[in-house]
Design a protein around this motif. Sequence first.
Motif, PDB file in Angstrom:
ATOM      1  N   ILE A  62      -1.220  -3.266  -4.143  1.00 56.65           N
ATOM      2  CA  ILE A  62      -0.263  -4.248  -3.627  1.00 56.65           C
ATOM      3  C   ILE A  62      -0.693  -4.728  -2.237  1.00 56.65           C
ATOM      4  N   ASN A  63      -1.093  -3.801  -1.374  1.00 56.61           N
ATOM      5  CA  ASN A  63      -1.538  -4.183  -0.019  1.00 56.61           C
ATOM      6  C   ASN A  63      -2.784  -5.051  -0.065  1.00 56.61           C
ATOM      7  N   SER A  64      -3.709  -4.768  -0.963  1.00 58.01           N
ATOM      8  CA  SER A  64      -4.935  -5.565  -1.034  1.00 58.01           C
ATOM      9  C   SER A  64      -4.641  -6.971  -1.545  1.00 58.01           C
ATOM     10  N   LYS A  65      -3.689  -7.102  -2.454  1.00 56.64           N
ATOM     11  CA  LYS A  65      -3.318  -8.425  -2.965  1.00 56.64           C
ATOM     12  C   LYS A  65      -2.593  -9.236  -1.902  1.00 56.64           C
ATOM     13  N   GLN A  66      -1.784  -8.580  -1.072  1.00 59.79           N
ATOM     14  CA  GLN A  66      -1.078  -9.277   0.002  1.00 59.79           C
ATOM     15  C   GLN A  66      -2.030  -9.732   1.097  1.00 59.79           C
ATOM     16  N   SER A  67      -3.139  -9.007   1.267  1.00 59.51           N
ATOM     17  CA  SER A  67      -4.128  -9.355   2.282  1.00 59.51           C
ATOM     18  C   SER A  67      -4.941 -10.579   1.890  1.00 59.51           C
ATOM     19  N   ASN A  68      -4.994 -10.867   0.599  1.00 65.51           N
ATOM     20  CA  ASN A  68      -5.820 -11.993   0.114  1.00 65.51           C
ATOM     21  C   ASN A  68      -5.051 -13.249   0.019  1.00 65.51           C
TER      22      ASN A  68
END
Length: 68
Positions: A62-68
């Motif tokens: 979830i954090n990696s998707k929000q960073s992109n």
Amino acid sequence: DKCESNIPKVLVGNKIDLPEREVPNELGKNYASENGYEYIEISSKTKINIDELFTDLTRRIINSKQSN
């Protein structure tokens, strides 16, 4: 490593309920660290760290998707 760099990676050591294992804890930790992975040990039999593994991995995704 052929995986995309933004994909969370976790190396999972299994069978921590056994006194002797094929891969010692330190070897798994070192390999994971050298390759930029997180490391966790689990036991499918006794359910040690199973929930933690999936909770942590889900949070990372979830954090990696929000960073992109």
